[in-house]
Design a protein around this motif. Sequence first.
Motif, mmCIF file in Angstrom:
data_model
loop_
_atom_site.group_PDB
_atom_site.id
_atom_site.type_symbol
_atom_site.label_atom_id
_atom_site.label_comp_id
_atom_site.label_asym_id
_atom_site.label_seq_id
_atom_site.Cartn_x
_atom_site.Cartn_y
_atom_site.Cartn_z
ATOM 1 N N TYR A 118 43.775 68.579 -33.227
ATOM 2 C CA TYR A 118 44.856 68.746 -34.233
ATOM 3 C C TYR A 118 46.035 69.337 -33.516
ATOM 4 N N GLU A 119 45.676 70.467 -32.562
ATOM 5 C CA GLU A 119 46.694 71.146 -31.940
ATOM 6 C C GLU A 119 47.222 70.274 -30.997
ATOM 7 N N MET A 120 46.682 69.173 -30.348
ATOM 8 C CA MET A 120 47.353 68.251 -29.628
ATOM 9 C C MET A 120 48.248 67.439 -30.357
ATOM 10 N N MET A 121 48.015 67.146 -31.606
ATOM 11 C CA MET A 121 48.912 66.189 -32.509
ATOM 12 C C MET A 121 49.897 67.011 -32.656
ATOM 13 N N GLU A 122 49.823 68.297 -33.217
ATOM 14 C CA GLU A 122 50.892 69.005 -33.552
ATOM 15 C C GLU A 122 51.984 69.410 -32.313
ATOM 16 N N HIS A 123 51.324 69.181 -31.269
ATOM 17 C CA HIS A 123 52.222 69.328 -30.015
ATOM 18 C C HIS A 123 53.064 68.078 -29.781
ATOM 19 N N LEU A 124 52.323 67.013 -29.927
ATOM 20 C CA LEU A 124 53.167 65.712 -29.917
ATOM 21 C C LEU A 124 54.204 65.523 -30.865
ATOM 22 N N ILE A 125 53.788 66.148 -32.143
ATOM 23 C CA ILE A 125 54.910 65.883 -33.085
ATOM 24 C C ILE A 125 56.105 66.870 -33.160
ATOM 25 N N LYS A 126 55.557 68.288 -32.928
ATOM 26 C CA LYS A 126 56.697 69.252 -32.970
ATOM 27 C C LYS A 126 57.459 69.555 -31.738
ATOM 28 N N VAL A 127 56.847 69.338 -30.759
ATOM 29 C CA VAL A 127 57.330 69.640 -29.482
ATOM 30 C C VAL A 127 58.104 68.540 -28.912
ATOM 31 N N HIS A 128 57.317 67.390 -28.935
ATOM 32 C CA HIS A 128 57.948 66.250 -28.437
ATOM 33 C C HIS A 128 58.641 65.189 -29.523
ATOM 34 N N HIS A 129 58.550 65.456 -30.727
ATOM 35 C CA HIS A 129 58.966 64.867 -31.900
ATOM 36 C C HIS A 129 58.567 63.586 -31.963
ATOM 37 N N TYR A 130 57.430 63.042 -31.511
ATOM 38 C CA TYR A 130 56.934 61.583 -31.804
ATOM 39 C C TYR A 130 56.476 61.476 -33.152
ATOM 40 N N THR A 131 56.842 60.258 -33.452
ATOM 41 C CA THR A 131 56.386 59.659 -34.904
ATOM 42 C C THR A 131 55.775 58.597 -35.158
ATOM 43 N N ASP A 132 55.727 57.617 -34.023
ATOM 44 C CA ASP A 132 54.855 56.514 -34.127
ATOM 45 C C ASP A 132 53.484 56.447 -33.296
ATOM 46 N N PHE A 133 52.547 56.662 -34.046
ATOM 47 C CA PHE A 133 51.105 56.804 -33.380
ATOM 48 C C PHE A 133 50.081 55.693 -33.645
ATOM 49 N N ALA A 134 49.310 55.563 -32.613
ATOM 50 C CA ALA A 134 48.045 54.513 -32.952
ATOM 51 C C ALA A 134 46.791 55.264 -32.446
ATOM 52 N N TYR A 135 45.613 55.046 -32.856
ATOM 53 C CA TYR A 135 44.607 55.746 -32.720
ATOM 54 C C TYR A 135 43.233 54.514 -32.371
ATOM 55 N N VAL A 136 42.736 54.660 -31.215
ATOM 56 C CA VAL A 136 41.473 53.946 -30.679
ATOM 57 C C VAL A 136 40.411 54.615 -30.305
ATOM 58 N N ALA A 137 39.202 54.253 -30.944
ATOM 59 C CA ALA A 137 37.694 54.616 -30.981
ATOM 60 C C ALA A 137 36.847 53.647 -30.892
ATOM 61 N N GLY A 138 35.702 53.850 -30.411
ATOM 62 C CA GLY A 138 34.400 53.048 -30.607
ATOM 63 C C GLY A 138 33.760 53.079 -31.770
ATOM 64 N N LYS A 139 32.864 52.159 -31.887
ATOM 65 C CA LYS A 139 31.922 52.244 -33.225
ATOM 66 C C LYS A 139 31.165 53.288 -33.362
ATOM 67 N N GLU A 140 30.875 54.306 -32.381
ATOM 68 C CA GLU A 140 29.891 55.349 -32.526
ATOM 69 C C GLU A 140 30.022 56.194 -33.689
ATOM 70 N N THR A 141 29.260 56.676 -34.286
ATOM 71 C CA THR A 141 29.189 57.388 -35.622
ATOM 72 C C THR A 141 28.988 58.780 -35.427
ATOM 73 N N SER A 142 28.835 59.369 -34.218
ATOM 74 C CA SER A 142 28.693 60.798 -33.911
ATOM 75 C C SER A 142 29.709 61.640 -34.609
ATOM 76 N N VAL A 143 29.307 62.906 -34.747
ATOM 77 C CA VAL A 143 29.997 63.866 -35.459
ATOM 78 C C VAL A 143 31.216 64.199 -34.810
ATOM 79 N N ASP A 144 31.326 64.032 -33.303
ATOM 80 C CA ASP A 144 32.538 64.491 -32.467
ATOM 81 C C ASP A 144 33.430 63.377 -32.727
ATOM 82 N N ILE A 145 33.229 62.182 -32.664
ATOM 83 C CA ILE A 145 34.287 61.133 -32.906
ATOM 84 C C ILE A 145 34.775 61.184 -34.182
ATOM 85 N N ALA A 146 33.965 61.504 -35.325
ATOM 86 C CA ALA A 146 34.593 61.400 -36.665
ATOM 87 C C ALA A 146 35.498 62.615 -36.756
ATOM 88 N N GLU A 147 35.141 63.726 -36.267
ATOM 89 C CA GLU A 147 36.222 64.934 -36.389
ATOM 90 C C GLU A 147 37.515 64.591 -35.777
#
Length: 627
Positions: A118-147
């Motif tokens: 979340y803090e990484m995303m805040e940094h990207l948005i508020k410090v660098h002012h990026y607005t266009d994002f994509a997210y990539v993850a595997g099919k793993e169902t572990s708690v860490d990936i979900a969070e």
Amino acid sequence: MKKKIAVLTCAWSTYFVKDFIKGMMHATEGKDTDLYIFNAYHYTEFSGFLNYTGFSIFSIINYEDFDGIIVMSDLINSSRILEKERLRIIKSGKPAIAVNKKLEGLSCIRVDNYTGLYEMMEHLIKVHHYTDFAYVAGKETSVDIAERYKAYRVALQDNNLKINMDQVYTIEACNYPIAYHFFKELIESGAKLPEVFVCANDLIAIALMKVAEENGIKIPEQLKIVGYDDIAYTKCTNPSVSTVKSNSEYVGCECINRILNSDSQVHNLMVKSQPIFRRSCGCETEVQDAQHNLLEVFDYTNRKEEFDIQMESVSEIFTEAADVFTLLTNIENHFAKSHVFEGSDFCIFMKSDWNSVLINSSENLPQNLSYGQQVQAICSVQGNKKYLREMINIRDLIPAKMKDEKSSIFLFIPIFHHSYVHGYFVTKNNLSMIDNNYGYTWSRTMGTSIEHFRKKNMYKQMSQQYLRLSTRDALSGMLNRAGMEKIAKPFFNTSKKNGLTVVLFFVDINRMKVINDTFGHLHGDLAVKTVSAAVLEVVPKNWCCIRYGGDEFLVVGNSHNYNGENYCEKIQERLAKKVSFMKLPYTLSASVGSYLVPANSDLTLEQAVENVDNLMYEQKKAYHNGN
């Protein structure tokens, strides 16, 4: 008395597990405590079946023998196995902690995967002012990936940015090869790329960097990338990778501290993850330890090559061994000399009935997840020296000589094939098996090689059985004409080559046609059985006895165990004795002739048989003239 802590894990998450173990090791320094790490792997077979057999390694744990238990529950991808072990742990009454995934009745320490990303995303948005994002993850169902995905979504929502579901990608697994092929196809398709790719882990991020480099896409000028885990490679790529550190070492350390200072209460603790800003997201921060990590990566690459050679050697041992004794000797000698990855102190244990399993002729071994009551060390190395093989009680887990006064760490890895457990490997103060999933490859290589040896032995037995069936005459029990070619002829030639005189006996049933025509073929068969039995009972067992024709038999022997005995007379005497008890309605007798072939003779077996056949003709003629 030293304390013992059991750790249950599945080390597919190599970097997290290794850092976690390092944290535990720091926490046990000077505290007279040993760590017993039981490491399993699950994998998908070619048939699509998800194989959990490796988790059987947990069954060798008697929780009552330990002072505490740590379960890396988020990595053990089976609710059934987790529940089984949870119940056993609670029954033991020992203090226990689950890591990252709550288990009822156990304390839980979790990495806060959410906050760091979340803090990484805040940094990207508020410090660098990026607005266009994509997210990539595997099919793993572990708690860490979900969070991590949750942090991505909430950060966008909190900053009034729309989530483009067309740019939320789910690939087969969070590993480099799959991610590489995904990004390669995506970029080659001409799809519009976002400003920033947020990757569920660093391996995905590095795969994207490689594909971007191959396609002339500059990072961070044209594309920004962030990962998660802060693995060694992220510090030495060009540019270095912005990522999130999970603080797994601290988690491991905290688990040990809470176990050793347990107040028997169930506690929950969250360990905050932290963003690391580097060049791939557009930051100018330099990575100070890049050179050190580049050397570490270079070392990983060279060690991987060395490890592959080790595994090839192990496979060759199983392939080339002709029998179980040779196999065990070669395994022991190999690992006693070459054990860079196995460590200076290790044992390879197999179940007590392992020898019989190796010669089991079943097409497939039945499911068996038990290790039994005892295990046999087929290779034991302590202090780089080979020790004699020994049998230990399964509850002891390790030989007494592996224990010492210092705090130690013991890593256990199962050895199995499909659903059959053969044994386990244990190494002391050595985490090399965690690197690059060496433990998984080592375990699979051993299990597969064992099965290949067993199948080879099975096919050998089948081949021998087929040879027996194809070269034996069913009625007489002697060799048939094919057996004469495959067995008797080589025996004849080898005997002469070794300087032995070959002795031939030719046996012919008298008046066989009369027996068949007058009394029928059942009596004819009885005559053949009776005469052949008399021959087989008289001549040495290692001689070749052949049913040469319908009522003719050939015996091929040599002077190694022949001292001029009158086997012609002995065969006739044995036959007469048998017939005297049978009360046959006809006279059953046989003509027997012998012939010697000196070692220096040029005669072939066929020529020798022709000579003895001529002698038999004269004897038969004399018999018929006298009767």
